[in-house]
Design a protein around this motif. Structure first.
Motif, PDB file in Angstrom:
ATOM      1  N   PRO A 249      -6.155  -7.031   0.030  1.00 39.37           N
ATOM      2  CA  PRO A 249      -5.087  -6.409   0.823  1.00 39.37           C
ATOM      3  C   PRO A 249      -4.366  -7.391   1.734  1.00 39.37           C
ATOM      4  N   GLU A 250      -5.095  -8.322   2.317  1.00 41.58           N
ATOM      5  CA  GLU A 250      -4.461  -9.288   3.219  1.00 41.58           C
ATOM      6  C   GLU A 250      -3.506 -10.203   2.461  1.00 41.58           C
ATOM      7  N   LYS A 251      -3.944 -10.654   1.296  1.00 45.83           N
ATOM      8  CA  LYS A 251      -3.089 -11.492   0.456  1.00 45.83           C
ATOM      9  C   LYS A 251      -1.857 -10.705   0.003  1.00 45.83           C
ATOM     10  N   ALA A 252      -2.068  -9.461  -0.401  1.00 46.25           N
ATOM     11  CA  ALA A 252      -0.954  -8.633  -0.857  1.00 46.25           C
ATOM     12  C   ALA A 252       0.054  -8.401   0.258  1.00 46.25           C
ATOM     13  N   ARG A 253      -0.436  -8.134   1.475  1.00 44.59           N
ATOM     14  CA  ARG A 253       0.467  -7.888   2.606  1.00 44.59           C
ATOM     15  C   ARG A 253       1.323  -9.103   2.916  1.00 44.59           C
ATOM     16  N   SER A 254       0.767 -10.291   2.710  1.00 41.38           N
ATOM     17  CA  SER A 254       1.534 -11.508   2.986  1.00 41.38           C
ATOM     18  C   SER A 254       2.767 -11.603   2.101  1.00 41.38           C
ATOM     19  N   MET A 255       2.698 -11.009   0.914  1.00 38.43           N
ATOM     20  CA  MET A 255       3.839 -11.011   0.005  1.00 38.43           C
ATOM     21  C   MET A 255       4.717  -9.780   0.188  1.00 38.43           C
ATOM     22  N   THR A 256       4.114  -8.592   0.247  1.00 38.63           N
ATOM     23  CA  THR A 256       4.927  -7.374   0.361  1.00 38.63           C
ATOM     24  C   THR A 256       5.700  -7.335   1.678  1.00 38.63           C
ATOM     25  N   ALA A 257       5.202  -8.042   2.680  1.00 44.52           N
ATOM     26  CA  ALA A 257       5.921  -8.107   3.964  1.00 44.52           C
ATOM     27  C   ALA A 257       7.273  -8.797   3.801  1.00 44.52           C
ATOM     28  N   ARG A 258       7.408  -9.586   2.741  1.00 43.31           N
ATOM     29  CA  ARG A 258       8.670 -10.306   2.493  1.00 43.31           C
ATOM     30  C   ARG A 258       9.571  -9.565   1.506  1.00 43.31           C
ATOM     31  N   ILE A 259       9.127  -8.393   1.049  1.00 38.43           N
ATOM     32  CA  ILE A 259       9.901  -7.593   0.101  1.00 38.43           C
ATOM     33  C   ILE A 259      10.461  -6.384   0.846  1.00 38.43           C
ATOM     34  N   PRO A 260      11.772  -6.272   1.001  1.00 36.96           N
ATOM     35  CA  PRO A 260      12.327  -5.156   1.764  1.00 36.96           C
ATOM     36  C   PRO A 260      11.856  -3.783   1.313  1.00 36.96           C
ATOM     37  N   LEU A 261      11.640  -3.592   0.013  1.00 39.01           N
ATOM     38  CA  LEU A 261      11.143  -2.292  -0.456  1.00 39.01           C
ATOM     39  C   LEU A 261       9.658  -2.105  -0.167  1.00 39.01           C
ATOM     40  N   GLY A 262       8.976  -3.178   0.229  1.00 34.01           N
ATOM     41  CA  GLY A 262       7.595  -3.071   0.696  1.00 34.01           C
ATOM     42  C   GLY A 262       6.554  -2.864  -0.376  1.00 34.01           C
TER      43      GLY A 262
END
Length: 244
Positions: free
Chosen positions: A194-207
């Motif tokens: 989850p931490e790794k995923a959040r680091s990327m999804t945080a940069r995607i406007p659609l989340g």
């Protein structure tokens, strides 16, 4: 918007799993005759069990001579999806020659070769066609440990543009789709932390990450006559990642 590929022959590489496999099945549902290329026989066997109309070709695209032999006598191809790819992530200072060569052989050289074989036939018939290369947001954004992978996808994008320029006069359109992380089986495994995923999804406007069908729908659009004036385009399927 209904898309039909009835009467068309499609060739899909990297067809055994993930985006490639889903593309094969979607094309078949839309009426295309589909030839599926994979280097893993077990994947092709299960694909044919799922969709008996598919013509399987077991082939390592990194082998130039074997590729030429296997594909040169196929029935005329109208639609090509260059999806096969190789990824081996290494820190920049640890990149090895064999990993560099393998990545470029599959991600760039094989795309050029398969496209040459298919486009020569399209040109000779004078019937035009459509080619879609599966690239990545990594072609435009540096990612840690992705030095070689990012480089191959950057090269693939430029290859796409040159192909579009040179093949366009023959009514052969060439475009790419450039997804963010896609939730294939491998994608879910690689981004399960989850931490790794959040680091990327945080940069995607659609989340969120892309689902396989998000990419497949874009591929179908670019292959179809709904995109007749779209040529030489890198289409992000990234939820806005590259807009930031």
């Amino acid at each position: 918007m209904e898309i039909s590929f009835r009467g068309k022959h499609a060739l899909v590489t990297g067809a055994g799993k993930g985006i490639g496999r889903a593309t094969v099945l979607a094309l078949a549902r839309c009426g295309a005759r589909v030839t599926a290329v994979s280097r893993t026989q077990a994947d092709l066997t299960s694909l044919v069990q799922e969709c008996p109309s598919v013509v399987p070709v077991c082939l390592d695209l990194a082998d130039w001579a074997a590729t030429e032999s296997a594909l040169k006598n196929l029935e005329p191809v109208d639609l090509l999806v260059n999806n096969a790819a190789y990824a081996s992530l290494q820190p920049f200072l640890e990149v090895t020659p064999d990993q560099f060569d393998q990545s470029f052989n599959v991600n760039v050289k094989a795309v050029l070769h398969v496209s040459q074989i298919v486009a020569r036939g399209m040109k000779a018939r004078g019937s035009g066609g459509s080619i879609v290369n599966v690239s990545s947001q990594a072609s435009s954004c540096a990612l840690r440990d992705h030095a070689v992978y990012c480089s191959t996808k950057g090269a693939l994008d430029m290859l796409t543009k040159v192909m579009a320029l040179e093949l366009g006069p023959h009514q052969i359109r060439v475009n790419s789709v450039n997804p963010t992380v896609v939730m294939t089986k491998m994608g879910r495994l690689g981004w399960s932390d989850p931490e790794k995923a959040r680091s990327m999804t945080a940069r995607i406007p659609l989340g969120r990450f892309a689902e396989v069908e998000d990419v497949v729908h874009s591929i179908l659009f670019l292959l179809s006559d709904k995109s007749n004036m779209t040529n030489g385009v890198m289409l992000p399927v990234d939820g806005g990642f590259l807009a930031c």
